[in-house]
Design an enzyme around this catalytic site. Structure first.
Site, PDB file in Angstrom:
ATOM      1  N   ASP A  58       0.871  -1.167   0.000  1.00  0.00           N
ATOM      2  CA  ASP A  58       0.000   0.000   0.000  1.00  0.00           C
ATOM      3  C   ASP A  58       0.913   1.222   0.000  1.00  0.00           C
ATOM      4  O   ASP A  58       1.648   1.466   0.960  1.00  0.00           O
ATOM      5  CB  ASP A  58      -0.875  -0.016   1.249  1.00  0.00           C
ATOM      6  CG  ASP A  58      -1.795   1.191   1.361  1.00  0.00           C
ATOM      7  OD1 ASP A  58      -1.623   2.161   0.602  1.00  0.00           O
ATOM      8  OD2 ASP A  58      -2.688   1.172   2.237  1.00  0.00           O
ATOM      9  N   TYR A  83      -7.514  14.794  -8.835  1.00  0.00           N
ATOM     10  CA  TYR A  83      -6.631  13.946  -9.641  1.00  0.00           C
ATOM     11  C   TYR A  83      -5.662  14.807 -10.456  1.00  0.00           C
ATOM     12  O   TYR A  83      -4.463  14.504 -10.542  1.00  0.00           O
ATOM     13  CB  TYR A  83      -7.476  13.064 -10.551  1.00  0.00           C
ATOM     14  CG  TYR A  83      -6.718  12.005 -11.299  1.00  0.00           C
ATOM     15  CD1 TYR A  83      -6.124  10.934 -10.633  1.00  0.00           C
ATOM     16  CD2 TYR A  83      -6.612  12.051 -12.681  1.00  0.00           C
ATOM     17  CE1 TYR A  83      -5.445   9.945 -11.333  1.00  0.00           C
ATOM     18  CE2 TYR A  83      -5.940  11.066 -13.390  1.00  0.00           C
ATOM     19  CZ  TYR A  83      -5.356  10.018 -12.711  1.00  0.00           C
ATOM     20  OH  TYR A  83      -4.688   9.037 -13.408  1.00  0.00           O
ATOM     21  N   ALA A  97      -5.988   5.455 -21.781  1.00  0.00           N
ATOM     22  CA  ALA A  97      -5.678   4.054 -22.042  1.00  0.00           C
ATOM     23  C   ALA A  97      -6.760   3.237 -21.356  1.00  0.00           C
ATOM     24  O   ALA A  97      -6.818   3.170 -20.136  1.00  0.00           O
ATOM     25  CB  ALA A  97      -4.297   3.690 -21.508  1.00  0.00           C
TER      26      ALA A  97
END
Length: 265
Positions: free
Chosen positions: A80, A173, A206
């Site tokens: 993680d 983001y 993608a």
């Protein structure tokens, strides 16, 4: 790998660009860019340690890759990237298994869609912690190993075109990926003194199963419509650029962010 899209080029054969190199790849279980990169690096002759938070999927990926390329060339370690201890353990596992590392591909990231006016602190913090903080922790850990080795090494971070181009609902983001770009450039200057190169890829689109699950179809259609080729990138097309940056063919590149995109504004 994704299903071959109409108009996509034929798969490019391997050329041994990473022969005998050891590559560590985060978020590399399953059918995304990380998984395609692991497969491509192995095709190019590398030994690879794959990593992911999803242990079952990681085990399945290890079994598949070991079956195709040999158990001596591939290993797995859960990690993680929001935990500094787990990131350190990742690189310790790579050193224990393969004796050195040559390339680190920091692919782990977390997205989501929310307008800023409605976004919670938890949404913001989680995306920044995984996408930017995780890249920082992995870059730092890799640099600490590579600094002590002879022969330099390479780090490739996964950014995104949204670090340059605005997209609604992507404030967290986009901020994280812009941070990855800045982190890449600064780390490259620091790492040059001990022969390590640090670059990033910046894909536009993608397609992979997870993206299809979390992104509304109308948004995906709009994004595809912006691409000059009228399709999303094949995952291996992004992986090819990562391999290029990891290889000796990019020996004079550092601090660069390479766009893997046919997108127009």
């Amino acid at each position: 790998m994704t299903e071959h899209q109409k108009g996509a080029p034929a798969y490019v054969p391997a050329h041994g660009l990473l022969r005998d190199r050891v590559v560590v790849i985060t978020a590399s279980a399953g059918a995304g860019i990380g998984g395609a990169t692991a497969h491509r690096c192995l095709e190019e002759g590398a030994r690879v340690l794959v990593s992911d938070t999803h242990e079952r999927r990681l085990g399945a990926s290890l079994e598949t890759l070991a079956g195709e390329f040999g158990a001596d060339r591939v290993a797995a370690q859960p990690c993680d990237v929001t935990s500094g201890e787990q990131v350190s353990a990742l690189y310790a596992a790579a050193l224990e298994r393969f004796g050195r590392i040559d390339v680190a591909v920091n692919n782990a990231g977390l997205g989501g869609t929310a307008d800023l006016v409605d976004m919670t602190d938890d949404q913001w913090d989680r995306v920044l912690d995984v996408t930017l903080g995780g890249t920082m922790r992995c870059t730092r850990a890799a640099l600490r190993v590579l600094r002590e080795q002879d022969g330099g090494g390479v780090i490739v971070n996964n950014a995104s075109v949204v670090g340059w181009r605005a997209q609604r609902g992507q404030s967290h983001y986009a901020a994280a990926k812009a941070g990855v770009m800045a982190l890449t450039r600064c780390a490259a200057l620091e790492a040059a003194e001990f022969g390590v190169r640090v670059n990033a890829v910046s894909p536009s689109m993608a397609m992979h199963p997870h993206m299809a699950k979390v992104t509304p179809p109308e948004v995906l259609e709009e994004l595809v419509s912006r691409e000059a080729f009228g399709r999303s990138a094949e995952l291996w097309e992004v992986a090819n650029v990562i391999v290029f940056l990891a290889s000796g063919y990019s020996s004079y590149l550092t601090g660069e962010v390479v766009s893997v995109s046919s997108q127009h504004p």
